[in-house]
Design a protein around this motif. Structure first.
Motif, PDB file in Angstrom:
ATOM      1  N   ALA A  63     -49.139 106.244  17.560  1.00 13.47           N
ATOM      2  CA  ALA A  63     -48.248 106.155  18.405  1.00 13.47           C
ATOM      3  C   ALA A  63     -47.232 105.565  18.134  1.00 13.47           C
ATOM      4  CB  ALA A  63     -48.866 105.615  19.767  1.00 13.47           C
ATOM      5  N   VAL A  64     -45.998 106.049  18.576  1.00  8.74           N
ATOM      6  CA  VAL A  64     -44.623 105.572  18.356  1.00  8.74           C
ATOM      7  C   VAL A  64     -43.502 105.978  19.277  1.00  8.74           C
ATOM      8  CG1 VAL A  64     -43.826 107.570  16.784  1.00  8.74           C
ATOM      9  CG2 VAL A  64     -43.031 105.345  16.258  1.00  8.74           C
ATOM     10  N   VAL A  65     -42.595 104.741  19.357  1.00 10.56           N
ATOM     11  CA  VAL A  65     -41.451 105.278  20.307  1.00 10.56           C
ATOM     12  C   VAL A  65     -40.265 104.825  19.572  1.00 10.56           C
ATOM     13  CG1 VAL A  65     -40.205 104.535  22.366  1.00 10.56           C
ATOM     14  CG2 VAL A  65     -42.737 104.587  22.112  1.00 10.56           C
ATOM     15  N   HIS A  66     -39.429 105.735  19.714  1.00 12.27           N
ATOM     16  CA  HIS A  66     -38.067 106.098  18.956  1.00 12.27           C
ATOM     17  C   HIS A  66     -36.953 105.558  20.350  1.00 12.27           C
ATOM     18  CE1 HIS A  66     -38.684 108.302  15.221  1.00 12.27           C
ATOM     19  NE2 HIS A  66     -39.607 107.393  15.314  1.00 12.27           N
ATOM     20  N   ALA A  67     -36.382 104.451  20.345  1.00  7.69           N
ATOM     21  CA  ALA A  67     -35.284 104.441  21.195  1.00  7.69           C
ATOM     22  C   ALA A  67     -33.845 104.288  20.764  1.00  7.69           C
ATOM     23  CB  ALA A  67     -35.398 103.012  21.975  1.00  7.69           C
ATOM     24  N   TYR A  68     -33.036 104.989  21.253  1.00 12.87           N
ATOM     25  CA  TYR A  68     -31.449 105.388  21.028  1.00 12.87           C
ATOM     26  C   TYR A  68     -30.746 104.756  21.630  1.00 12.87           C
ATOM     27  CZ  TYR A  68     -33.698 109.045  17.847  1.00 12.87           C
ATOM     28  OH  TYR A  68     -34.639 109.823  16.840  1.00 12.87           O
ATOM     29  N   GLY A  69     -29.248 104.299  20.923  1.00  7.94           N
ATOM     30  CA  GLY A  69     -28.361 103.799  21.876  1.00  7.94           C
ATOM     31  C   GLY A  69     -27.281 103.312  20.899  1.00  7.94           C
ATOM     32  N   THR A  70     -26.080 102.675  21.364  1.00 12.01           N
ATOM     33  CA  THR A  70     -25.175 101.967  20.710  1.00 12.01           C
ATOM     34  C   THR A  70     -25.240 100.368  20.623  1.00 12.01           C
ATOM     35  OG1 THR A  70     -23.577 103.794  21.236  1.00 12.01           O
ATOM     36  CG2 THR A  70     -22.589 101.738  20.472  1.00 12.01           C
ATOM     37  N   LEU A  71     -25.282  99.719  19.388  1.00 17.17           N
ATOM     38  CA  LEU A  71     -25.745  98.654  19.381  1.00 17.17           C
ATOM     39  C   LEU A  71     -24.307  97.656  19.943  1.00 17.17           C
ATOM     40  CD1 LEU A  71     -28.110  96.726  18.922  1.00 17.17           C
ATOM     41  CD2 LEU A  71     -27.066  96.588  16.429  1.00 17.17           C
ATOM     42  N   ARG A  72     -24.477  96.659  20.802  1.00 15.09           N
ATOM     43  CA  ARG A  72     -23.507  95.714  20.983  1.00 15.09           C
ATOM     44  C   ARG A  72     -23.803  94.503  20.411  1.00 15.09           C
ATOM     45  NH1 ARG A  72     -21.420  92.575  26.008  1.00 15.09           N
ATOM     46  NH2 ARG A  72     -23.424  92.969  26.774  1.00 15.09           N
ATOM     47  N   ILE A  73     -22.553  93.747  19.926  1.00  9.21           N
ATOM     48  CA  ILE A  73     -22.848  92.339  19.326  1.00  9.21           C
ATOM     49  C   ILE A  73     -22.356  91.225  20.507  1.00  9.21           C
ATOM     50  CG2 ILE A  73     -22.315  90.731  17.754  1.00  9.21           C
ATOM     51  CD1 ILE A  73     -23.927  93.302  16.621  1.00  9.21           C
ATOM     52  N   ILE A  74     -23.329  90.288  20.684  1.00  5.09           N
ATOM     53  CA  ILE A  74     -22.906  89.248  21.616  1.00  5.09           C
ATOM     54  C   ILE A  74     -22.767  87.897  21.024  1.00  5.09           C
ATOM     55  CG2 ILE A  74     -23.338  88.477  24.134  1.00  5.09           C
ATOM     56  CD1 ILE A  74     -25.025  91.010  24.517  1.00  5.09           C
ATOM     57  N   ASP A  75     -21.815  87.439  20.928  1.00  3.50           N
ATOM     58  CA  ASP A  75     -21.777  86.019  20.161  1.00  3.50           C
ATOM     59  C   ASP A  75     -21.484  85.224  21.188  1.00  3.50           C
ATOM     60  OD1 ASP A  75     -21.617  84.085  18.291  1.00  3.50           O
ATOM     61  OD2 ASP A  75     -19.912  84.760  17.259  1.00  3.50           O
ATOM     62  N   ASP A  76     -22.450  84.746  21.948  1.00  2.00           N
ATOM     63  CA  ASP A  76     -22.264  84.008  23.024  1.00  2.00           C
ATOM     64  C   ASP A  76     -23.565  82.940  23.020  1.00  2.00           C
ATOM     65  OD1 ASP A  76     -22.996  83.508  26.174  1.00  2.00           O
ATOM     66  OD2 ASP A  76     -20.986  83.387  26.072  1.00  2.00           O
ATOM     67  N   ALA A  77     -23.508  81.603  23.114  1.00  2.00           N
ATOM     68  CA  ALA A  77     -24.495  80.786  23.069  1.00  2.00           C
ATOM     69  C   ALA A  77     -25.525  80.810  24.429  1.00  2.00           C
ATOM     70  CB  ALA A  77     -24.113  79.368  22.722  1.00  2.00           C
ATOM     71  N   VAL A  78     -24.872  80.902  25.428  1.00  2.00           N
ATOM     72  CA  VAL A  78     -25.562  80.921  26.867  1.00  2.00           C
ATOM     73  C   VAL A  78     -26.455  82.203  26.801  1.00  2.00           C
ATOM     74  CG1 VAL A  78     -25.274  81.123  29.201  1.00  2.00           C
ATOM     75  CG2 VAL A  78     -23.653  79.793  27.809  1.00  2.00           C
ATOM     76  N   TRP A  79     -25.769  83.448  26.478  1.00  3.16           N
ATOM     77  CA  TRP A  79     -26.423  84.778  26.402  1.00  3.16           C
ATOM     78  C   TRP A  79     -27.854  84.626  25.522  1.00  3.16           C
ATOM     79  CZ3 TRP A  79     -28.325  88.461  23.617  1.00  3.16           C
ATOM     80  CH2 TRP A  79     -28.642  89.704  24.289  1.00  3.16           C
ATOM     81  N   VAL A  80     -27.485  84.084  24.208  1.00  2.00           N
ATOM     82  CA  VAL A  80     -28.641  84.111  23.438  1.00  2.00           C
ATOM     83  C   VAL A  80     -29.610  83.275  23.933  1.00  2.00           C
ATOM     84  CG1 VAL A  80     -29.255  83.069  21.111  1.00  2.00           C
ATOM     85  CG2 VAL A  80     -26.928  84.442  21.186  1.00  2.00           C
ATOM     86  N   ARG A  81     -29.356  82.115  24.691  1.00  4.91           N
ATOM     87  CA  ARG A  81     -30.324  81.179  24.737  1.00  4.91           C
ATOM     88  C   ARG A  81     -31.221  81.866  25.763  1.00  4.91           C
ATOM     89  NH1 ARG A  81     -32.167  75.951  25.717  1.00  4.91           N
ATOM     90  NH2 ARG A  81     -30.643  75.266  24.131  1.00  4.91           N
ATOM     91  N   ALA A  82     -30.485  82.581  26.896  1.00  2.31           N
ATOM     92  CA  ALA A  82     -31.303  83.330  28.082  1.00  2.31           C
ATOM     93  C   ALA A  82     -32.123  84.452  27.230  1.00  2.31           C
ATOM     94  CB  ALA A  82     -30.265  83.911  28.961  1.00  2.31           C
ATOM     95  N   GLN A  83     -31.641  85.152  26.226  1.00  2.73           N
ATOM     96  CA  GLN A  83     -32.775  85.947  25.733  1.00  2.73           C
ATOM     97  C   GLN A  83     -33.805  85.620  25.006  1.00  2.73           C
ATOM     98  OE1 GLN A  83     -33.114  86.952  21.926  1.00  2.73           O
ATOM     99  NE2 GLN A  83     -34.290  88.429  22.796  1.00  2.73           N
ATOM    100  N   LEU A  84     -33.551  84.308  24.398  1.00  4.03           N
ATOM    101  CA  LEU A  84     -34.741  83.438  23.763  1.00  4.03           C
ATOM    102  C   LEU A  84     -35.750  83.201  24.777  1.00  4.03           C
ATOM    103  CD1 LEU A  84     -32.678  81.359  21.005  1.00  4.03           C
ATOM    104  CD2 LEU A  84     -34.306  83.077  20.558  1.00  4.03           C
ATOM    105  N   GLU A  85     -35.344  82.813  25.840  1.00  3.22           N
ATOM    106  CA  GLU A  85     -36.260  82.291  26.727  1.00  3.22           C
ATOM    107  C   GLU A  85     -37.005  83.556  27.497  1.00  3.22           C
ATOM    108  OE1 GLU A  85     -33.513  80.455  29.681  1.00  3.22           O
ATOM    109  OE2 GLU A  85     -33.584  78.413  28.471  1.00  3.22           O
ATOM    110  N   ALA A  86     -36.179  84.481  27.535  1.00  2.28           N
ATOM    111  CA  ALA A  86     -37.036  85.879  28.203  1.00  2.28           C
ATOM    112  C   ALA A  86     -38.069  86.279  27.345  1.00  2.28           C
ATOM    113  CB  ALA A  86     -35.813  86.733  28.548  1.00  2.28           C
ATOM    114  N   LEU A  87     -37.505  86.381  25.825  1.00  2.29           N
ATOM    115  CA  LEU A  87     -38.459  86.635  24.959  1.00  2.29           C
ATOM    116  C   LEU A  87     -39.789  86.003  24.623  1.00  2.29           C
ATOM    117  CD1 LEU A  87     -39.412  88.947  22.587  1.00  2.29           C
ATOM    118  CD2 LEU A  87     -37.953  87.516  20.943  1.00  2.29           C
ATOM    119  N   THR A  88     -39.219  84.562  24.679  1.00  2.64           N
ATOM    120  CA  THR A  88     -40.521  83.674  24.498  1.00  2.64           C
ATOM    121  C   THR A  88     -41.613  83.560  25.695  1.00  2.64           C
ATOM    122  OG1 THR A  88     -39.040  82.228  23.240  1.00  2.64           O
ATOM    123  CG2 THR A  88     -40.975  80.986  24.398  1.00  2.64           C
ATOM    124  N   GLN A  89     -40.924  83.586  26.885  1.00  2.00           N
ATOM    125  CA  GLN A  89     -41.898  83.875  28.283  1.00  2.00           C
ATOM    126  C   GLN A  89     -42.810  84.949  28.033  1.00  2.00           C
ATOM    127  OE1 GLN A  89     -39.181  83.792  31.346  1.00  2.00           O
ATOM    128  NE2 GLN A  89     -38.309  81.659  31.038  1.00  2.00           N
TER     129      GLN A  89
END
Length: 214
Positions: A106-132
């Protein structure tokens, strides 16, 4: 990806479930030197509909974040269970012997345009969501806030965020749907007899198809 009609998975929630359960993606991008593939855990958020958004982070030293072809579609591949299927398992083998090995997956392919976000607050929120998400099953979940602030702050400085709003979502569930019910039932038995977790996960997918059809 080639998908015979019987293996197509049209259900967005089923595809989302695989992404949540198997978040380590193969992220395929195009840069100055051609195609690149990085292996990155991505956290899925269901909005915006219909397909959602994938968020993650990469090392600042990774050239991916400053070596992207502009406005080129990217691909994130999520791999679900897979297993070798022995022809000796098929119930019809005794009838005519016209059976061959195959591989279920079973496999899923997801397509889209990649956006780079160089922002410490955003990165921390992403880390917290993934960790949770990943820690939720543990009796004493670890949280980003459990580590010293100055320690996590330095680590966050060493990464940058990535985000991809999914514009296309394609799923392929090759789980013995092209076999008659008796063969699917015997495949489930063969997979479960091996005692391996990956085989058991595939057996559950095949069994779901057996129950749906018969």
């Amino acid at each position: 990806m080639y998908i015979p009609s019987q293996f197509e998975q049209p259900d967005i929630e089923v595809m989302h479930e695989l992404i949540r359960n198997r978040p380590l993606a193969t992220l395929v991008t195009l840069g100055a030197n051609g195609i690149n593939a990085n292996h990155i855990p991505l956290h899925l958020e269901p909005a915006p509909e219909p397909f959602g958004v994938l968020r993650g982070h990469i090392a600042r030293a990774n050239p991916l974040w400053h070596d992207l072809a502009s406005d080129v579609e990217m691909l994130a591949i999520f791999h679900g269970p897979d297993a070798y299927i022995s022809p000796s398992w098929y119930a019809t083998k005794q009838e005519a012997g016209k059976v061959v090995p195959t591989w279920n997956y079973a496999v899923v392919h997801a397509y889209g345009t990649l956006r780079i976000i160089d922002d410490a607050v955003w990165v921390r929120a992403q880390l917290e969501a993934l960790t949770q998400q990943q820690e939720a099953a543990f009796p004493e979940p670890w949280a980003v806030s459990d580590a010293p602030e100055d320690f996590t702050g330095k680590l966050i400085e060493a990464v940058v965020g990535i985000e991809m709003v999914i514009t296309r979502l394609i799923g392929k569930w090759k789980v013995s749907q092209n076999q008659p019910p008796q063969n699917r039932r015997s495949v489930v038995q063969g997979l479960n007899a091996g005692g391996q977790s990956e085989a058991a996960a595939m057996a559950a997918l095949v069994d779901a198809g057996v129950n749906h059809v018969g």
